[in-house]
Design a protein around this motif. Structure first.
Motif, mmCIF file in Angstrom:
data_model
loop_
_atom_site.group_PDB
_atom_site.id
_atom_site.type_symbol
_atom_site.label_atom_id
_atom_site.label_comp_id
_atom_site.label_asym_id
_atom_site.label_seq_id
_atom_site.Cartn_x
_atom_site.Cartn_y
_atom_site.Cartn_z
ATOM 1 N N VAL A 122 1.080 -1.090 -0.202
ATOM 2 C CA VAL A 122 -0.025 0.076 0.004
ATOM 3 C C VAL A 122 0.921 1.367 -0.017
ATOM 4 C CG1 VAL A 122 -1.962 1.243 1.092
ATOM 5 C CG2 VAL A 122 -1.800 -1.038 1.407
ATOM 6 N N ILE A 123 0.836 2.174 -1.067
ATOM 7 C CA ILE A 123 1.520 3.356 -1.079
ATOM 8 C C ILE A 123 0.898 4.450 -0.123
ATOM 9 C CG2 ILE A 123 2.268 5.187 -2.597
ATOM 10 C CD1 ILE A 123 2.207 3.107 -4.921
ATOM 11 N N THR A 124 1.581 4.828 0.695
ATOM 12 C CA THR A 124 0.886 5.842 1.754
ATOM 13 C C THR A 124 1.268 7.197 1.299
ATOM 14 O OG1 THR A 124 2.663 5.510 3.342
ATOM 15 C CG2 THR A 124 0.655 4.089 3.471
ATOM 16 N N HIS A 125 2.627 7.396 0.884
ATOM 17 C CA HIS A 125 2.933 8.800 0.641
ATOM 18 C C HIS A 125 3.621 8.757 -0.783
ATOM 19 C CE1 HIS A 125 2.332 8.878 5.117
ATOM 20 N NE2 HIS A 125 2.231 9.940 4.852
ATOM 21 N N VAL A 126 3.386 9.996 -1.480
ATOM 22 C CA VAL A 126 4.271 10.267 -2.583
ATOM 23 C C VAL A 126 4.726 11.636 -2.574
ATOM 24 C CG1 VAL A 126 4.151 10.738 -5.372
ATOM 25 C CG2 VAL A 126 2.430 8.887 -4.193
ATOM 26 N N GLU A 127 6.275 11.740 -2.537
ATOM 27 C CA GLU A 127 6.939 12.771 -2.327
ATOM 28 C C GLU A 127 6.557 13.759 -1.110
ATOM 29 O OE1 GLU A 127 9.510 13.891 -4.026
ATOM 30 O OE2 GLU A 127 9.296 12.654 -5.584
ATOM 31 N N GLY A 128 6.147 12.825 -0.037
ATOM 32 C CA GLY A 128 5.962 13.429 1.308
ATOM 33 C C GLY A 128 4.440 13.740 1.523
ATOM 34 N N ARG A 129 3.407 13.501 0.258
ATOM 35 C CA ARG A 129 2.211 13.885 0.395
ATOM 36 C C ARG A 129 1.510 12.554 0.700
ATOM 37 N NH1 ARG A 129 1.441 17.070 -5.209
ATOM 38 N NH2 ARG A 129 2.835 15.652 -5.863
ATOM 39 N N GLY A 130 0.551 12.576 1.740
ATOM 40 C CA GLY A 130 -0.338 11.618 2.099
ATOM 41 C C GLY A 130 -1.293 11.032 1.069
ATOM 42 N N LEU A 131 -1.637 9.931 1.004
ATOM 43 C CA LEU A 131 -2.593 9.187 -0.050
ATOM 44 C C LEU A 131 -3.643 8.954 0.689
ATOM 45 C CD1 LEU A 131 -0.397 7.450 -2.670
ATOM 46 C CD2 LEU A 131 -1.705 9.409 -2.908
ATOM 47 N N SER A 152 9.759 9.603 -5.087
ATOM 48 C CA SER A 152 10.147 9.170 -3.772
ATOM 49 C C SER A 152 8.624 8.448 -3.225
ATOM 50 C CB SER A 152 10.446 10.216 -2.655
ATOM 51 O OG SER A 152 10.503 9.451 -1.564
ATOM 52 N N LEU A 153 8.522 7.102 -2.798
ATOM 53 C CA LEU A 153 7.336 6.642 -2.361
ATOM 54 C C LEU A 153 7.428 6.060 -0.809
ATOM 55 C CD1 LEU A 153 6.405 4.110 -5.349
ATOM 56 C CD2 LEU A 153 5.699 6.777 -4.679
ATOM 57 N N VAL A 154 6.493 6.021 -0.094
ATOM 58 C CA VAL A 154 6.657 5.266 1.142
ATOM 59 C C VAL A 154 5.293 4.266 0.967
ATOM 60 C CG1 VAL A 154 5.962 5.495 3.721
ATOM 61 C CG2 VAL A 154 7.183 7.203 2.519
ATOM 62 N N LEU A 155 5.773 3.183 1.426
ATOM 63 C CA LEU A 155 4.866 1.889 1.345
ATOM 64 C C LEU A 155 4.663 1.105 2.733
ATOM 65 C CD1 LEU A 155 7.014 1.447 -1.261
ATOM 66 C CD2 LEU A 155 5.340 0.562 -2.088
ATOM 67 N N GLU A 156 3.492 0.523 2.779
ATOM 68 C CA GLU A 156 3.282 -0.464 4.071
ATOM 69 C C GLU A 156 3.267 -1.767 3.278
ATOM 70 O OE1 GLU A 156 0.110 0.566 6.416
ATOM 71 O OE2 GLU A 156 1.017 2.463 6.919
ATOM 72 N N ARG A 157 3.644 -2.669 4.152
ATOM 73 C CA ARG A 157 3.608 -4.170 3.629
ATOM 74 C C ARG A 157 3.199 -5.073 4.613
ATOM 75 N NH1 ARG A 157 8.911 -5.792 0.600
ATOM 76 N NH2 ARG A 157 7.845 -4.253 -0.979
ATOM 77 N N ALA A 158 2.348 -5.982 4.432
ATOM 78 C CA ALA A 158 1.797 -6.864 5.434
ATOM 79 C C ALA A 158 3.231 -7.749 5.868
ATOM 80 C CB ALA A 158 0.638 -7.911 4.710
ATOM 81 N N GLY A 159 2.956 -7.685 7.423
ATOM 82 C CA GLY A 159 4.118 -8.546 7.936
ATOM 83 C C GLY A 159 5.157 -7.751 8.377
ATOM 84 N N GLN A 160 5.413 -6.382 8.034
ATOM 85 C CA GLN A 160 6.301 -5.610 8.191
ATOM 86 C C GLN A 160 6.008 -4.530 9.095
ATOM 87 O OE1 GLN A 160 9.086 -4.386 5.419
ATOM 88 N NE2 GLN A 160 9.032 -6.417 4.305
ATOM 89 N N THR A 161 6.645 -4.306 10.216
ATOM 90 C CA THR A 161 6.265 -3.025 11.293
ATOM 91 C C THR A 161 6.410 -1.761 10.740
ATOM 92 O OG1 THR A 161 7.788 -3.591 12.542
ATOM 93 C CG2 THR A 161 5.926 -4.690 13.042
ATOM 94 N N LYS A 162 7.619 -1.651 9.901
ATOM 95 C CA LYS A 162 8.139 -0.201 9.726
ATOM 96 C C LYS A 162 7.810 0.019 8.109
ATOM 97 C CE LYS A 162 11.882 -0.390 12.992
ATOM 98 N NZ LYS A 162 13.540 0.025 12.882
ATOM 99 N N PRO A 163 7.473 1.166 7.913
ATOM 100 C CA PRO A 163 6.984 1.603 6.503
ATOM 101 C C PRO A 163 8.573 1.373 5.535
ATOM 102 C CG PRO A 163 7.159 3.526 7.853
ATOM 103 C CD PRO A 163 7.176 2.430 8.879
ATOM 104 N N ILE A 164 8.291 1.294 4.272
ATOM 105 C CA ILE A 164 9.240 1.220 3.227
ATOM 106 C C ILE A 164 9.263 2.417 2.678
ATOM 107 C CG2 ILE A 164 10.155 -0.257 1.175
ATOM 108 C CD1 ILE A 164 8.481 -2.637 2.585
#
Length: 463
Positions: A122-131, A152-164
């Motif tokens: 799940v992409i949660t942020h693009v260039e620092g902007r929340g989705l 630049s992307l920030v993602l959440e992945r099942a089974g991982q506690t920290k964002p990527i």
């Protein structure tokens, strides 16, 4: 194959439509007078001279409809690339999610796959902007950009506690224009992403590759159109198709165009999927299919772009894309600003699931529907209890099917509990948030050697 509402990065203009011909016009350093005369002669409506006397082509065309535009040679190549599914992006397919924008699939060998993005991320942020709470369209506009630039992307992945967090370089990606697979229950699925040059050839090949299909789902969701002859060819895949559409230019009466018959056909019950981003050539096909009762339409009312554009090219490579006609259904029903209304209205992104379910139930005539199982665990086991003692000695395991709606059949194991009861266990966990149907076909016999009288099925949702 699970494929809900599908979006590519970047999203090419939804209104790419028809290139019926490319007429040449004399050119000069400034082809302004040629443009004026072409508009006088061919634009679908009369245009005031006050508009035509504007000082630039862009100033003139901005007073026309949204689909008429003057393009440089580079802009025109980008236009054609969009129709032919050559795009610039990172290579992911997306849908909306409560946590942001979910990746439903990743284009093989594309930038996203090489960067390690996986389906389900799940992409949660693009260039620092929340989705969170944003539409897919917004995500597409933020993630898309020029070739060789990074995002630049920030993602959440099942089974991982920290964002990527990752940075990906955008590239030119050539997409498959026609996608096909066999859904569970032998339902052939064909998706057409654009009405491109080789679309009919590729759809013929797709039909040939699915010879055991007992029903068809043809997906035109988010398809913004393409070449006019391809709309005729696509209509020709339906066995009883006669007419394709009518065209009315500025001068003259409407002209009817027939479907172009294809060597392979949708010879089993067929559904056609459309949504609010199915436009132009997609609407041509949808209108013809609905009017001639060639298939059942599922989804939402289409975009409502019932105009046709012609291309006028100049010697410097620039092109005037000009609205020169309106199109109608074979029987004369208008599409422009109206759209095509499906036979079965579904919720957004539920079109494929609803259609697949209807195809399956249509095959299972006379089966009894058991009460729905809602929000079951991904590790759910299913107990099948018969109302009489059964002879399990020659157990036909093919009598049980667990099918993910919009996807494939899920493999199961079957264990005998006693002479009336079986336990059905999926070999892999069910997919969270998805829907399934469990069918028991009437192939078993009781101890009295009497066969089951009636098949059953139960709808399932996974929490």
């Amino acid at each position: 194959m699970k494929n809900n509402s599908r979006w590519l990065l970047p999203l090419f203009a939804m209104l790419f439509v028809l290139l019926p011909f490319a007429a040449s016009a004399s050119a000069s350093a400034e082809p302004l007078e040629d443009i004026r005369q072409l508009i006088r002669n061919y634009y679908v409506d009369d245009v005031p001279e006050s508009v035509l006397q504007q000082e630039t082509a862009q100033e003139i065309t901005k007073h026309l409809d949204p689909y008429s535009v003057y393009m440089s040679a580079k802009e025109y190549q980008g236009f054609v690339n969009g129709i032919e599914q050559r795009i610039i992006g990172i290579g992911v397919v997306l849908k909306e999610d409560v946590k942001g924008i979910k990746v439903t699939s990743v284009i093989p060998k594309g930038p996203a796959e090489r960067a390690g993005i996986q389906p389900g991320d799940v992409i949660t942020h693009v260039e620092g902007r929340g989705l969170v709470g944003k539409s897919v369209q917004t995500a597409v506009s933020w993630i898309g950009g020029p070739e060789s630039t990074t995002v630049s992307l920030v993602l959440e992945r099942a089974g991982q506690t920290k964002p990527i967090t990752m940075s990906i370089t955008r590239e030119v990606i050539t997409m498959a224009n026609v996608e096909s697979t066999m859904l569970g229950g032998n339902i052939g699925y064909i998706r057409l992403n654009s009405f491109a040059t080789e679309s009919a050839t590729e759809v013929n090949q797709a039909i040939q590759s699915l010879p055991s299909a007992e029903g068809w789902i043809v997906d035109l969701r988010n398809n913004g159109g393409g070449y006019i002859t391809v709309a005729q060819e696509m209509t020709g895949f339906f066995p009883k198709a006669v007419g394709a559409f009518r065209i009315k230019e500025k001068q003259g009466k409407p002209i009817s165009y027939k479907a172009i018959a294809q060597p392979n056909k949708f010879s089993a019950p067929t559904h056609l999927l459309i949504n609010a981003y199915s436009a132009s050539a997609s609407e041509m096909v949808a209108a013809a299919v609905k009017e001639q009762k060639l298939a059942t339409l599922y989804g939402q009312t289409s975009y409502g772009k019932g105009t046709m554009q012609s291309m006028f090219d100049f010697t410097d490579g620039s092109v005037l894309k000009l609205t020169t006609a309106r199109f109608y259904s074979p029987g004369g029903q208008a599409v422009d600003k109206i759209g095509v209304k499906p036979d079965v209205i579904t919720e957004k992104e539920a079109e494929l699931e609803v259609s697949h379910h209807a195809q399956l139930v249509g095959k299972w005539q006379g089966y009894k529907a058991f009460p729905k199982l809602s929000k079951v665990a991904t590790t759910k086991k299913f107990t099948v209890e018969m109302n009489a003692a059964m002879n399990w000695n020659n157990l036909d395991k093919g009598a049980v099917q667990l099918i993910q709606l919009g996807g494939a059949e899920s493999a199961v194991t079957i264990e005998v509990t006693d002479d009336r009861t079986l336990t059905v266990t999926p070999k892999k966990p069910l997919v969270s948030g998805e829907s399934y149907v469990l069918a028991i076909h009437p192939r078993w016999k009781g101890n009295n050697d009497h066969s089951m009288k009636q098949g059953i099925y139960v709808d399932i949702t996974v929490k």
